[in-house]
Design an enzyme around this catalytic site. Structure first.
Site, short mmCIF file in Angstrom:
data_model
loop_
_atom_site.label_atom_id
_atom_site.label_comp_id
_atom_site.label_asym_id
_atom_site.label_seq_id
_atom_site.Cartn_x
_atom_site.Cartn_y
_atom_site.Cartn_z
N LYS A 1 -67.23 -38.35 -11.31
CA LYS A 1 -67.05 -37.47 -10.15
C LYS A 1 -68.40 -37.09 -9.55
O LYS A 1 -68.58 -37.16 -8.33
CB LYS A 1 -66.27 -36.22 -10.59
N GLY B 1 -66.45 -27.45 -5.86
CA GLY B 1 -67.75 -26.76 -5.81
C GLY B 1 -68.88 -27.74 -5.59
O GLY B 1 -69.82 -27.47 -4.84
N ARG C 1 -65.34 -18.64 -5.44
CA ARG C 1 -66.53 -18.96 -6.25
C ARG C 1 -67.83 -18.56 -5.54
O ARG C 1 -67.88 -18.53 -4.31
CB ARG C 1 -66.52 -20.46 -6.60
N ASP D 1 -68.69 -29.01 -18.69
CA ASP D 1 -67.29 -29.20 -18.28
C ASP D 1 -66.38 -29.52 -19.46
O ASP D 1 -65.16 -29.63 -19.30
CB ASP D 1 -67.21 -30.33 -17.25
C1 S3P Z 1 -71.72 -30.79 -11.23
C2 S3P Z 1 -72.42 -29.77 -11.83
C3 S3P Z 1 -71.79 -28.78 -12.71
C4 S3P Z 1 -70.41 -29.22 -13.19
C5 S3P Z 1 -69.59 -29.80 -12.07
C6 S3P Z 1 -70.28 -31.01 -11.47
C7 S3P Z 1 -72.44 -31.73 -10.34
O1 S3P Z 1 -71.65 -27.56 -12.02
O2 S3P Z 1 -69.73 -28.14 -13.78
O3 S3P Z 1 -68.31 -30.21 -12.53
O4 S3P Z 1 -71.89 -32.80 -10.01
O5 S3P Z 1 -73.59 -31.42 -9.97
P1 S3P Z 1 -72.87 -26.48 -11.95
O6 S3P Z 1 -73.95 -27.04 -11.14
O7 S3P Z 1 -72.22 -25.27 -11.30
O8 S3P Z 1 -73.24 -26.24 -13.37
#
Ligand code: S3P
Length: 450
Positions: free
Chosen positions: A28, A101, A129, A327
């Site tokens: 992802k 996010g 969030r 995660d």
């Molecule tokens: C991600 C960073 C992480 C992770 C999210 C994917 C990314 O979040 O939890 O599922 O692709 O940069 P945070 O940056 O909030 O730790």
């Protein structure tokens, strides 16, 4: 896509052994970045193995709204014709990042140093969030954000007309914040410097280098100092997305706790900034092996083999490992409930601001299914009673969080009574084939209208 469809209640019943090959979808994090950097390069970027989960599809739509040509060729092959650094057009509609996010924070960074205005929204989870963690550093470049109280979406971001380069120490361990600053730095003159005290996933840095940007990382007493030279012309790439270790975690962990299981998960990305779960499982005594280690598209990759592991023990997970498995704590807690003894997880405050408050969501659902869990602001502890000890039988809420839904469905496979999840719909954001894939291995998951 904001809002959320009709809930899809699901039940996972205790199952026989899980066996076979689990081909999980593309990563992802790498998928989002491929589309965004492809849109910021000049010319044609080809992507294979893209995760076609809703989170990434929403990022694809957003890149179209900013002027890039993004085409789905079928079978995970995509092509992006980018508009170049600083070439984004002003979108004519609200950018809806759905549940993601990563999508919204990275896209905000990517547009923050171009003189355009965009409004962002998402579903009920994303709109709750914190976004100040990205809009604060983006303001240093000259961008302005107006959102709801507490820095929440919906939010309008006005990109800087004359962006300044920035030196920024990321206050929370977050690859999304680091990446937003780096993407903003692309269209600022001079050098943008990001300092992170704890190493977080480094896909953005690797991919920026791959697209031809000048970027260096130095390990110093302050932490990792990442220096990006702004205003490069990014060269389009051919990207092969490795399979997602965070999705692989579910069939791997399910195999460890369901008697008689033996599952092979091929082609998993094992970037060290992502692989903390597998180290932790091995420390707990899991029968987990790496086969056929190789490198593909600048990322380490291996095949993982997981077999039922009846003698796992609880451990103290080192807090400095948290970022590399952030995660994976929900599914780790399910394994911990099937191990013997206490698993202590510290330094995990970030879990409280994910798609849901993941400590609260897992702790209350595990307790309802007969597991003893204690938690504090930045820690939680699961008491395991050994393989097959979990009673099950309860209905849990997934709180619009894909990983909560999948973790509890895995719990049901090894519990004494079925586990019910109120809504499995969010699983489609990251692992749309979870249900058929797990059933193909032997899991007994059904959609239920309770
Ligand atoms: C991600 C960073 C992480 C992770 C999210 C994917 C990314 O979040 O939890 O599922 O692709 O940069 P945070 O940056 O909030 O730790």
């Amino acid at each position: 896509m904001s809002g959320h469809g009709t809930p899809i209640p699901m039940t996972s019943r205790p199952s026989g052994p899980l066996s076979g090959v689990a081909e999980v979808p593309g990563d992802k994090s790498i998928s989002h970045r491929s589309l965004i950097l492809g849109a910021m390069a000049v010319g044609e970027t080809r992507i294979s193995g893209l995760l076609e989960g809703q989170d990434v599809l929403d990022t694809a739509s957003a890149m179209r709204a900013f002027g890039a040509d993004v085409q789905d060729l079928g079978g995970g092959d995509w092509v992006v014709h980018g508009v170049g650094v600083g070439g984004f057009a002003e979108p004519g509609q609200v950018i809806d990042c759905g549940n993601s996010g990563t999508g919204v924070r990275l896209i905000m960074g990517a547009m923050a140093t171009t003189a355009i205005t965009a409004t962002f929204t998402g579903d009920a989870s994303l709109n709750g969030r914190p976004m100040a963690r990205v809009t604060d550093p983006l303001a240093l470049f000259g961008a302005r954000a107006v959102g709801r109280a507490g820095g929440r979406l919906p939010m309008t971001l006005v990109g800087a007309e004359e962006p300044l380069p920035v030196r920024y120490t990321v206050p929370v361990p977050s690859a999304q914040v680091k990446s937003a600053v780096l993407l903003a730095g692309l269209n600022a003159p001079g050098q943008t410097v990001v300092i992170e005290r704890e190493a977080t996933r480094d896909h953005t840095e690797r991919m920026l280098a791959g697209f031809g940007a000048e970027i260096t990382t130095q390990e110093t007493a302050e932490g990792r100092v990442i220096t990006l030279t702004g205003q490069p012309e990014l060269t389009p790439q051919t990207i092969v997305v490795p399979r997602d270790p965070s999705s692989a975690a579910f069939p791997v962990c399910a195999a460890l706790i369901v008697p008689g299981s033996d599952v092979l998960v091929p082609g998993i990305g094992l970037n060290p900034t992502r692989a903390g779960l597998f180290t932790t499982l091995q420390e707990m005594g899991a029968d987990l092996s790496y086969e056929n280690m190789r490198e593909e598209g600048g990322e380490p990759v291996a095949d993982l083999r997981a077999r039922f592991s009846p003698d796992m023990t609880g451990i103290e997970v080192p807090p400095e490992r948290a970022a590399s498995m952030i995660d994976e704590y929900p599914i780790l807690s399910v394994v911990a409930a099937n191990a013997t003894g206490t698993t202590m997880m510290r330094g995990v405050k970030e879990l409280r601001v994910k798609e849901s408050d993941r400590i609260e969501a897992m702790a209350s659902g595990l307790r309802a299914n007969g597991v003893t869990v204690e938690d504090g602001p930045d820690w939680w502890r699961v008491e395991g009673q050994g393989a097959g000890s979990v009673k099950g039988g309860a209905t849990v809420a997934s709180h619009l969080d894909h990983r909560i839904a999948m973790a509890f469905l895995c719990l049901g496979m090894a519990a004494r009574e079925p586990v019910h999840v109120d809504d499995g719909g969010p699983i489609a954001t990251s692992f749309p084939i979870f249900e058929p894939l797990m059933k193909g291995l032997g899991a007994d998951i059904v959609r239920t209208n309770r």
